[in-house]
Scaffold this active site. Structure first.
Site, mmCIF file in Angstrom:
data_model
loop_
_atom_site.group_PDB
_atom_site.id
_atom_site.type_symbol
_atom_site.label_atom_id
_atom_site.label_comp_id
_atom_site.label_asym_id
_atom_site.label_seq_id
_atom_site.Cartn_x
_atom_site.Cartn_y
_atom_site.Cartn_z
ATOM 1 N N TYR A 274 -10.023 -0.832 2.922
ATOM 2 C CA TYR A 274 -9.496 -0.760 4.283
ATOM 3 C C TYR A 274 -9.177 0.672 4.696
ATOM 4 C CZ TYR A 274 -9.005 -5.522 6.033
ATOM 5 O OH TYR A 274 -9.259 -6.768 6.554
ATOM 6 N N HIS B 180 -1.748 -8.275 7.295
ATOM 7 C CA HIS B 180 -1.373 -6.867 7.158
ATOM 8 C C HIS B 180 -0.015 -6.740 7.841
ATOM 9 C CE1 HIS B 180 -5.654 -5.604 6.361
ATOM 10 N NE2 HIS B 180 -5.875 -6.683 7.085
ATOM 11 N N ARG C 69 -1.618 9.568 0.264
ATOM 12 C CA ARG C 69 -2.324 10.578 -0.531
ATOM 13 C C ARG C 69 -3.831 10.516 -0.262
ATOM 14 N NH1 ARG C 69 -1.390 7.509 -6.141
ATOM 15 N NH2 ARG C 69 0.538 8.698 -6.113
ATOM 16 N N HIS D 81 -5.879 -13.302 5.154
ATOM 17 C CA HIS D 81 -4.821 -12.429 4.674
ATOM 18 C C HIS D 81 -4.020 -11.900 5.861
ATOM 19 C CE1 HIS D 81 -8.334 -9.902 5.528
ATOM 20 N NE2 HIS D 81 -7.487 -8.949 5.817
ATOM 21 N N ASP E 104 0.804 -1.218 0.000
ATOM 22 C CA ASP E 104 0.000 0.000 0.000
ATOM 23 C C ASP E 104 0.841 1.274 0.000
ATOM 24 O OD1 ASP E 104 -2.479 -1.215 -0.140
ATOM 25 O OD2 ASP E 104 -2.624 -1.488 2.010
#
EC number: 1.4.3.-
Length: 644
Positions: A385, A436, A309, A434, A301
């Site tokens: 997310y 992170h 941004r 998943h 990411d």
């Protein structure tokens, strides 16, 4: 005044965040050098921070040469250039044409995301696959996602994206509830065409609403919660001068850029250095579903999307409570124009319970002091997310980073026969497993620039003449002397921590002063070593890395992460196995979440947390909070308080 006529700019400090005027000056310099055109877009603009010694030597009133790195992409040709521009001197200092097959691709930008739905809807294979499922293509939202790096024919050197579809039944409908699974489009962004359709399987589109903001879904709001008001009648305890913050013996500077978001600089406590710079330098979200339409799902990411941004404008009473000081943040849009994010950074102080307490049996004294912390935070939204990053500074010199993950879990169809790699979170709706995984870059400076790292862990002592009853255990201490030796995993079964020591600074007991990194010790990357994401995100395979300081080594997965073949960043740097014992070093720490979603995470996920803590150990000769005064609130140390 035209863009080309904008004046050169100055700023108060070389580490201050980018300003709107500087963005305009960077664009003007690039335009004047002939590097812009109708099809050229800015994929990111970030401050080229000065060398650490130069930043430390800067004094108020001195002019700083403010230089910025801008990566440009020609949408029509796919050609990209890496440039460095001085906004102070209005000059382009360097230009390098990138080789996508070697360097990787620049980050994906909003302009390209906006093109994807148009591209897929113009492809007969995509629309036919939808119609055979009984779906009107006009109701399907394309979810454009980074492509990763795989041995797909014709993709090497091309600017590729992949897209899944989600059905939206009306404009206020959250499409994440309705994945069109078993179907995926591969897209060449430069040629604006679909190169491949993967139509693996027809699965029913889940129908149940996921509209967490619809009263018909949520039911009536509860009325039992009474108001909580947080007030500081005399104002906050911190002071702010530009982007310099002072609070209760802490002194630090705030920065911001669109790749890392909030950055912290020149942190000291009691006028003693602790960190020169701290940031979240990368994150990767690898997914576990190996199906033909999802095996490629993994997102960097920071490096692929420039996630900061999308920083939120924070609102008092919703995102932050109390006496708040906000900082705006400035980024550049795709056209190189400044965009100001109002209230992008929130700062406040908050009570944090008991700091220390004792009721003494022999003297009858009863003393309690309350802990307080300074909170500096920002929130960003990346697709489904939302991530909040909270830096905490405590009265006793402790530093803590907490990441709050919330938003909407990525969804898939959940077939009748079940799904080995997903949880059913609504009828026919699945959420794939998943992770992170975040990487903090900590440019350490514990009492100075020369530091070392020691691994300290609990060690049982065998029964012996000196330990006849077998009750002894001790702290085993191992100095990590080279970069290769310092690639380490946490081990909570041994209470493993990493002490960042200064061999040239001792406390009154003769011990090296230190700050200690306390890892949470959760799993690192679970993908197989042969997996593409393992090669690209090798930083996430260890909890700890230590490197010699190099101002060019900023990002643990390398400079250009999008479609990078892998091996860049930490694995390349540490292959040199440089000496890190008593040197100028940077500590890199991987932490994060392994997410097996639950039904309670739908239709919106309560905050899940991950982070780490840095505490002073031997940095002081005694408790540094003895001077914290008694609380003045009613009911604390008041009349009627008795001893024993």
């Amino acid at each position: 005044m035209t863009i080309a006529e904008q004046p050169a700019t100055t700023t108060a400090h070389p580490l201050d965040p980018m300003t709107a005027e500087e963005v305009t000056a960077v664009r003007a310099a690039l335009d004047g050098a002939g590097l812009l055109g109708e099809n050229v877009r800015f994929t990111f603009v970030t401050l080229e921070e000065p060398d650490r010694d130069a930043a430390l030597a800067h004094r108020p009133g001195q002019e700083a040469d403010r230089r910025f790195r801008a990566v440009l992409l020609d949408l029509a040709s796919g050609v990209s250039h890496d440039t460095v521009v001085s906004a102070t001197r209005s000059t382009v200092d360097s230009v390098r044409r990138l080789d996508p097959a070697v360097d990787g691709q620049p980050p994906i930008i909003d302009t390209e995301f906006e093109l994807v739905e148009e591209i897929v809807n113009a492809d007969e294979r995509w629309t036919s696959a939808l119609r055979k499922r009984g779906i009107d293509p006009a109701t399907v939202r394309a979810a454009p996602l980074s492509a990763g790096v795989y041995d797909e024919p014709g993709e090497r050197g091309k600017r590729i994206i992949r897209s899944l579809g989600f059905q939206q039944f009306h404009p206020a409908d959250h499409p994440w509830a309705h994945p069109v699974d078993g179907l995926c489009a591969y897209i060449d962004l430069t040629n604006r065409e679909v190169t491949r359709i993967v139509d693996h399987r027809e699965l029913p589109v889940p129908q149940e609403s996921g509209n967490f903001d619809d009263p018909e879904v949520t039911g009536p709001a509860r009325t039992s919660l009474r108001p909580i008001e947080i007030t500081q009648p005399e104002g906050p305890s911190f002071t702010v001068e530009g982007h310099r913050v002072r609070w209760e013996n802490w002194d630090l500077r705030l920065g911001f850029n669109e790749r890392e978001g909030l950055t912290l600089h020149q942190l000291s406590f009691h006028q003693r250095q602790v960190l020169h710079r701290a940031s979240i330098a990368e994150m990767v979200v690898p997914y576990a579903d190996p199906s033909p339409v999802r095996f490629w799902q993994n997102y960097f990411d920071c490096g692929e999307y420039m996630f900061a941004r999308y920083t939120n404008s924070l609102e008092l009473g919703c995102d932050c409570l109390g006496e708040i000081h906000y900082f705006d943040a400035v980024v550049a849009d795709d056209f190189g124009r400044p965009r100001t994010i109002r209230n992008g950074i929130c700062m406040h102080e908050e009570d944090y319970g008991v700091l220390w307490k004792h009721t003494d049996l022999f003297t009858g004294s009863q003393e309690t002091r309350r802990q307080r912390r300074l909170v500096i935070s920002f929130f960003t939204t990346v697709g489904n997310y939302d991530y909040g990053f909270y830096w905490y500074f405590y009265l006793d010199g402790t530093i803590q980073l907490e990441c709050k993950a919330t938003g909407i879990t990525f969804t898939a169809a959940y077939p009748d026969e079940g799904h080995e790699y997903a949880t059913q979170i609504a009828p026919g709706l699945g959420a794939p497993f998943h992770q992170h995984l975040f990487c903090a870059r900590l440019d350490v400076a514990v009492d100075g620039q020369r530091n070392a790292v020691e691994e300290v862990e609990a060690e049982r002592v065998p029964v012996s003449e000196t330990n006849p009853r077998g009750n002894a255990f001790r702290a085993k201490r191992t100095r990590l002397r080279t970069e290769g030796q310092a690639a380490r995993l946490a081990d909570n079964s041994r209470a493993r921590t990493w002490h960042i020591v200064n061999p040239g600074s001792q406390n009154r007991y003769g011990d090296n002063v230190s700050y200690v990194l306390h890892p949470e010790g959760r799993p690192v990357m679970l993908a197989d070593e042969s997996a593409s994401v393992h090669a690209r995100g090798t930083f996430a395979t260890k909890h700890l890395w230590v490197t010699r300081y190099d101002r060019e080594q900023r990002y643990p997965a390398g400079d250009l992460v999008n479609q990078n073949p892998g091996g860049a960043g930490l694995p390349a740097w540490t292959a040199r196995d440089r000496d890190i014992d008593g040197q100028d070093i940077v500590v890199w720490h991987t932490f994060g979440l392994t997410h097996f979603p639950r039904p309670e995470d739908w239709p919106i996920m309560p905050v899940d947390r991950a982070g780490f803590t840095l505490t002073p150990v031997g940095f002081f000769d005694r408790n540094p909070t003895l001077d914290v005064p008694r609380s003045t609130g009613t009911g604390c140390h008041g009349e009627g308080s008795t001893g024993l």
